[in-house]
Enzyme design. Structure first.
Site, PDB file in Angstrom:
ATOM      1  CB  SER A 586      -0.963  -0.033   1.192  1.00 24.83           C
ATOM      2  OG  SER A 586      -1.990   0.908   1.031  1.00 24.83           O
ATOM      3  CG  ASP A 661      -6.350  -2.792  -4.243  1.00 24.32           C
ATOM      4  OD1 ASP A 661      -7.144  -2.159  -3.521  1.00 24.32           O
ATOM      5  OD2 ASP A 661      -5.124  -2.845  -4.039  1.00 24.32           O
ATOM      6  CG  HIS A 693      -5.383  -2.537  -0.388  1.00 22.84           C
ATOM      7  ND1 HIS A 693      -4.597  -2.120  -1.445  1.00 22.84           N
ATOM      8  CD2 HIS A 693      -4.837  -1.980   0.721  1.00 22.84           C
ATOM      9  CE1 HIS A 693      -3.619  -1.345  -0.996  1.00 22.84           C
ATOM     10  NE2 HIS A 693      -3.743  -1.247   0.310  1.00 22.84           N
TER      11      HIS A 693
END
Length: 717
Positions: A586, A661, A693
């Site tokens: 991320s 995602d 994600h």
């Protein structure tokens, strides 16, 4: 001569013993490190509850009994058995164990079974089903007396009173959603309904997303694949339009709360007055630097007044609603970091600040409660450079603040009981897996309920080393964590995996058991790697200046701080500076790619998971807080952009992205790949088709094998 012989023999025997002990240690497999992380390798714990107006604490023992324990005397009393609960209601005859429960009065506790709520009276040994909800219902929210429940079906909102279902909204347009969380869970918003204290009214969000762009995710489980679009407002684009409504269960009427101002503002920190006549909302502007705490009439929806306003030159982080003092209708506490650190302030409902109750270079993490006379408030706060969590007592009148816990580490799950004036907490630090204690308001431990054994005692694991370095600004202290190989030899040189996040709202390192490290790191250390992490500026729980150091230029200070970590590594004789790898997910994926391009040549290998490659493609609420809009901050967006940095890439880079995602949408990685192709740059890519994600469940084993295999295959080339 004889003495020398005996001494040599003794030393050999000691070395042989140590070697034998090490040889007997078990090897940690990657599968075990991931799949069993929260079961076999999670320290033992006991669920403890306080009971209103009681002097004891309550546990469920091994015989499936609710047991009352006198906190000071240690005497025990069985409150209810499994058999007793089974016999309390016909619906409960087939339960196999006591459910998770919560005390709601001195003699009653509540629990859920599927879609039904029960209340059990421990004096009469009878249970009552108080309400239920439709099996299709989601986002359930239940009143304090457990007799009413709000829930959603698709985009509409329902409530149940007893077993009667009432549909509050009937909106055919699926792009208008009621009763669900808004603003993509930012600003402390984590639900979409708010019951009044006595349950006579329900405030709920209406979220109009018709103006928000669709993002085309793909569902591969169908034949052929089908489009599964989501609403995804990107930085600088149109945002959702949110309003608040109130349904009155007595009049059966719904009214609109008349919030004025731009339609794309944020409605945060919703709270009710104790008398249920007013609803309070924190109205935050889209720039996120100006908040007005407003009062509205709950019966008419009319604006009453603005209690106060808060402004900041950069952005505000106000994520906790007002909380009224017990038995008070005109005094409340408010949490804000306007003095540089989040602290507790006392206000009156006319908007006057009466006192700053807590202060200091530490952050209030949680408000634990007030004593019976409202003389003291207890809070959980940081200490030790943000690494500890300690319990503080603050006198409301004098504002004297006392740290009452003594031992350096992390206190969590803290519960204050005003009846006994005692606290319960879990405690952990690097050498303490979990200790559960009862202590008084001066910090004196009354009873240790549990002192858990180390679940990794029989395995080849390394001690966690917490340390500090100086940030790139030459003055700020940064926390670091290192895990050395389990058979560490200071005369050898080892490759390093730097694990990075570095972004806002997250803190990786704390003074807890394993230092916050994932167990895959111990597996990698077992295989001969040093695992190293630097908590750079911009991360959470270090105060406003620390967090806002990255404002309008994400990736600048964070990269500089990570490179300071590299400099520190290079001073260590046992680090092979030619074999450095970096991995993050991320924001950590953004950092990994940034370092592999903007600091090309520093790392031989990088693995970037779910990376942000262009902040202009990320969601409004998060991005605009830290970067403003692309229209207002074009230079900041341009500098942080990674799509045009592909020609700078050196070393081996693997990008991993979940195909569905919905947080960092796949477009980030695919545009980066497209630029790599256009510039003749080689890069590796892997996708997880069924995952959003994060890759969770059993597939996470596959993910970490992929990450570590990639590093293994390329670090020695």
């Amino acid at each position: 001569m004889n003495k020398l012989y005996k001494l040599t023999t003794l030393l050999l025997m000691m070395l042989l013993t140590v070697s034998t002990v090490n040889a007997q240690k078990k090897t940690l497999t990657l599968e075990d490190a991931i799949v069993k992380r929260w079961s076999q390798f999670y320290p033992e714990h006991i669920t403890v509850q306080w009971r209103p107006d009681s002097k004891g604490y309550y546990i469920i023992n091994e015989e499936n009994r609710i047991v009352e324990v006198n906190a000071k005397k240690g005497t025990k009393n069985i409150i209810l058995t499994l058999g007793g609960l089974k016999g309390s209601h016909n619906d409960l005859l087939n339960i196999s164990r006591l459910p998770r429960y919560k005390w709601i009065t001195k003699n009653k506790f509540t629990f859920n079974l599927e879609n039904k709520i029960y209340v059990t009276d421990v004096t009469t040994k009878k249970s009552e089903q108080t309400t239920s909800w439709n099996l299709e219902g989601k986002h359930q929210d239940v009143t304090s007396d457990r007799k009413q429940a709000a829930y959603t079906i698709d985009n509409n909102l329902y409530i149940s009173i007893g077993n009667e279902e009432i549909q509050l909204t009937n909106e055919p347009n699926k792009e208008i959603v009621f009763g669900q969380t808004v603003h993509r869970n930012e600003f402390g918003v984590n639900k979409g309904t708010y019951w009044s204290p006595k349950g006579t009214a329900l405030a709920f969000y209406r979220n109009d997303q018709t103006i928000v762009t669709d993002y085309p995710l793909v569902d591969l489980s169908t034949r052929p694949a089908t489009a599964n679009p989501i609403k995804y407002p990107m930085a600088g684009q149109k945002s959702e339009e949110v309003t608040l409504k109130v349904y009155n269960t007595v009049s059966k009427k719904t009214i609109d709360i008349k919030t004025e101002g731009p339609k794309e503002q944020y409605l945060t920190n919703v709270a009710w007055s104790p008398n249920e006549k007013s609803v309070f909302i924190g109205i935050l502007n889209r720039d996120q630097n100006h908040l007005a705490l407003n009062e509205y009439n709950a019966e008419t929806g009319e604006f009453v007044k603005t209690l106060f306003e808060e402004k900041d030159s950069k952005y505000l982080s106000l994520t906790h609603p007002m909380e009224f003092l017990p038995n008070s209708s005109d005094k409340f506490i408010w949490r804000t970091e306007k003095d540089g650190f989040e602290h507790v302030y006392l206000y009156s409902t006319d908007g006057k600040q009466l006192a700053q109750i807590t202060k200091g270079d530490w952050v209030v993490m949680d408000v634990l409660g007030f004593d019976r006379k409202n003389q003291n408030i207890f809070v959980l706060g940081t200490d030790n450079n943000g690494m500890d969590r300690q319990v503080y007592r603050a006198n409301i009148k004098s504002q004297k603040v006392t740290k009452i816990t003594k031992e350096s580490g992390v206190y969590s799950g803290v519960k204050y009981d005003a009846s006994s004036n005692l606290l319960f907490a879990n405690f952990t630090n690097l050498t303490t897996p979990n200790k559960e204690v009862i202590f008084d308001t001066n910090g004196k431990v009354i009873k240790t309920i549990l002192d858990a054994k180390d679940p990794l005692a029989d395995y080849k694991v390394s001690p966690i080393e917490l340390n500090t370095i100086t940030a790139a600004d030459g003055k700020t202290v940064l926390n670091t964590r290192m895990i050395k190989p389990s058979n560490f030899d200071a005369t050898k040189k080892y490759p390093v995996i730097m694990y990075v996040y570095g972004g806002p709202g997250v803190q990786l390192l704390t003074n807890r058991w394993q230092g916050g490290a994932s167990l895959w790191m111990q597996k990698a250390a077992q295989d001969g790697y040093i695992i190293y992490t630097v908590e750079s500026r911009g991360s959470e729980n270090r105060g406003k200046d620390f967090e806002q150091a990255t404002h309008l230029h994400l990736g600048d200070a964070e990269i500089a701080d990570q490179l300071k970590g590299v400099d520190s590594l290079k001073t260590l004789s046992y680090v092979d500076a030619n074999k450095l790898a970096i991995h993050g997910w991320s924001f950590g994926g953004f950092m990994t790619t940034s370092l592999m391009t903007k600091a090309a040549g520093t790392f031989k290998v990088g693995v970037a998971g779910g990376p942000v490659m262009d902040w202009g493609l990320y969601e409004i609420m998060y991005t605009e807080r830290y970067m403003s809009t692309p229209q207002k901050n074009p230079k900041g967006y341009e500098k942080s952009l990674l799509l045009d940095k592909t020609p700078l890439l050196e070393g081996k880079l693997l990008i991993i992205h979940g195909l569905i995602d919905d947080v960092v949408v796949p477009q980030h990685s695919f545009l980066f790949l497209q630029n790599c192709v256009s510039n003749g740059v080689q890069v590796d890519f892997f996708t997880y088709p069924g995952h959003p994600h994060n890759v969770r469940g059993k597939d996470r084993v596959h993910l970490m094998k992929k990450v570590l295999m990639y590093i293994d295959d390329n670090i020695n080339r």
